[in-house]
Structure formats: structure tokens, C-alpha cells
Design an enzyme around this catalytic site. Sequence first.
Site, mmCIF file in Angstrom:
data_model
loop_
_atom_site.group_PDB
_atom_site.id
_atom_site.type_symbol
_atom_site.label_atom_id
_atom_site.label_comp_id
_atom_site.label_asym_id
_atom_site.label_seq_id
_atom_site.Cartn_x
_atom_site.Cartn_y
_atom_site.Cartn_z
ATOM 1 N N ASP A 71 40.944 42.173 43.964
ATOM 2 C CA ASP A 71 42.348 42.106 43.339
ATOM 3 C C ASP A 71 41.988 41.831 42.017
ATOM 4 O O ASP A 71 41.166 41.306 41.311
ATOM 5 C CB ASP A 71 42.918 41.178 44.165
ATOM 6 N N TYR A 73 42.403 39.744 38.323
ATOM 7 C CA TYR A 73 42.438 38.417 37.811
ATOM 8 C C TYR A 73 43.603 37.815 37.743
ATOM 9 O O TYR A 73 44.778 38.519 37.398
ATOM 10 C CB TYR A 73 41.980 38.277 36.169
ATOM 11 N N PHE A 84 37.634 44.233 36.987
ATOM 12 C CA PHE A 84 36.583 43.492 35.938
ATOM 13 C C PHE A 84 36.919 43.250 34.635
ATOM 14 O O PHE A 84 36.232 42.697 34.002
ATOM 15 C CB PHE A 84 35.182 43.763 36.292
ATOM 16 N N HIS A 197 28.123 40.552 45.014
ATOM 17 C CA HIS A 197 29.067 40.635 44.158
ATOM 18 C C HIS A 197 28.888 40.089 42.974
ATOM 19 O O HIS A 197 27.835 38.871 43.097
ATOM 20 C CB HIS A 197 30.477 39.804 44.639
#
Length: 236
Positions: A71, A73, A84, A197
Site C-alpha cells: 500500500d 506510504y 516505493f 521485502h
Amino acid sequence: MKNDAQADAVPESWRSALTPVLKSSAARKLGGFLSAQEAAGTSVYPPRGQRLRALELTPLGSVKAVILGQDPYHGPGQAHGLSFSVPEGVKIPPSLANIYKELASDLNMPIPRHGNLEAWAREGVLLLNTALTVEAHKAASHAGKGWEHITDAIIAAVAAREAPTVFILWGSHAQKKADIISGLAMHTQHLILKGPHPSPLSAYRGFFGSRPFSAANIFLERHGRGAIDWRLSSAG
């Protein structure tokens, strides 16, 4: 999603793939949820007009790779519709800093000084999150609210094409989408790259040293699609 469409119209190249899901009850519930949040004065990121930015910058026919996040920031000024990525002038988040470290190690490139990944999007990298909005300061707060129906349709639209495509799935949440991809790869074998991740909590469990950028380019060149230029300007 009717209210959202006024500010976040689906780009033409994606329209036929997404029209059915946008007419669904799940999309209507999502639109109602977002409208209620905003009517109550809740800060939602990214703002209207930026939520489908990934689709605007990367038309369906030009997708060479998908980088899937969870999702947006949730800090002010960070999210702008690309997984990202943050606008230039915003501090580079820890996960992106780790992505840059792996990029530099993998391709022997300098680490960028800014966090704006729009250049990747224009190279054919679909920077997608599974949820496209989030409440301020509350990670994953819009998970399960209906976005997944829409983003699953986006993933399916890419996977259903004949064009060989790289799917980069970092973390367990993104990896759950592998079944959608493999189930629709009827014409060709896409490349699915799974890894930990890039967050500081998990990057040292195998993200560093995984070399996803060179692996993507080797695959794309082998299938005649051309390598992605992963370089980013040093400005910022």
C-alpha cells in the site's frame, strides 16, 4: 468508484480491462468508503488525481515488468501513485534506500539522490500497490476495502497478454499474487521473481544479493522485448 472517476479517470489503455470490475459492487463500496473518509476529514494518501498514476505513466501495452507493493506510504507528501516511489525533495524511505543498494550492487550503478521512480514507469515498469490509498499514519488501513479487486484485475490484464513480462514480488503479501499470474500465462511463460521485502526488517533475509534488475533484463532481452534502463538521474 463513481465519485473517484471524476478525479482519477482510468487511462484509455486500461479501460476495457478494468471497466467490468469498476462497475462491480466492490468498487461501489470502495468509492463510498473513500468518500466517507474524506467527508469525515480523514487524510487519505495519495490525494485524488494521483491514485491511478501508475496506469497513466505505464500503458498496458508497454508493461515490461511489474513491481508490486502492498500500500502507499502513509506520511504526508510521500505517496504519489507509484509503489516505493516518492516525489523529488522527499526523504528516501528505508525500503527504497535498500532497493537502491541492491540496484547499485546488481548493475554497478550510482545510488540515486532522490526517490522519484517515474523514469522507471516510463520505461515500462508498472509500479503497483495492491491497495492504492491509505489513511495518514496508518499502514495497511485500506487493505481489504475493495482496492484488491481492482488491482487484481490490473495484474490479470498484464498476465493475460502474450508479451513476456517480469513480475517482481517482494514480501509475502505480494507473493500471494503469483497464482493470478501463473494461472493466466496461457501463451507464454512470464518470469516471476519472488524475494523478501526490501524493508529493514527483512532485506537481510535474502533481498540483498537477489539481483532482480539484471535477472529482469536478461529475461526481457532473451524474449526480444529489450532491456529496461534502470538508471535514474542523480538530481534531487
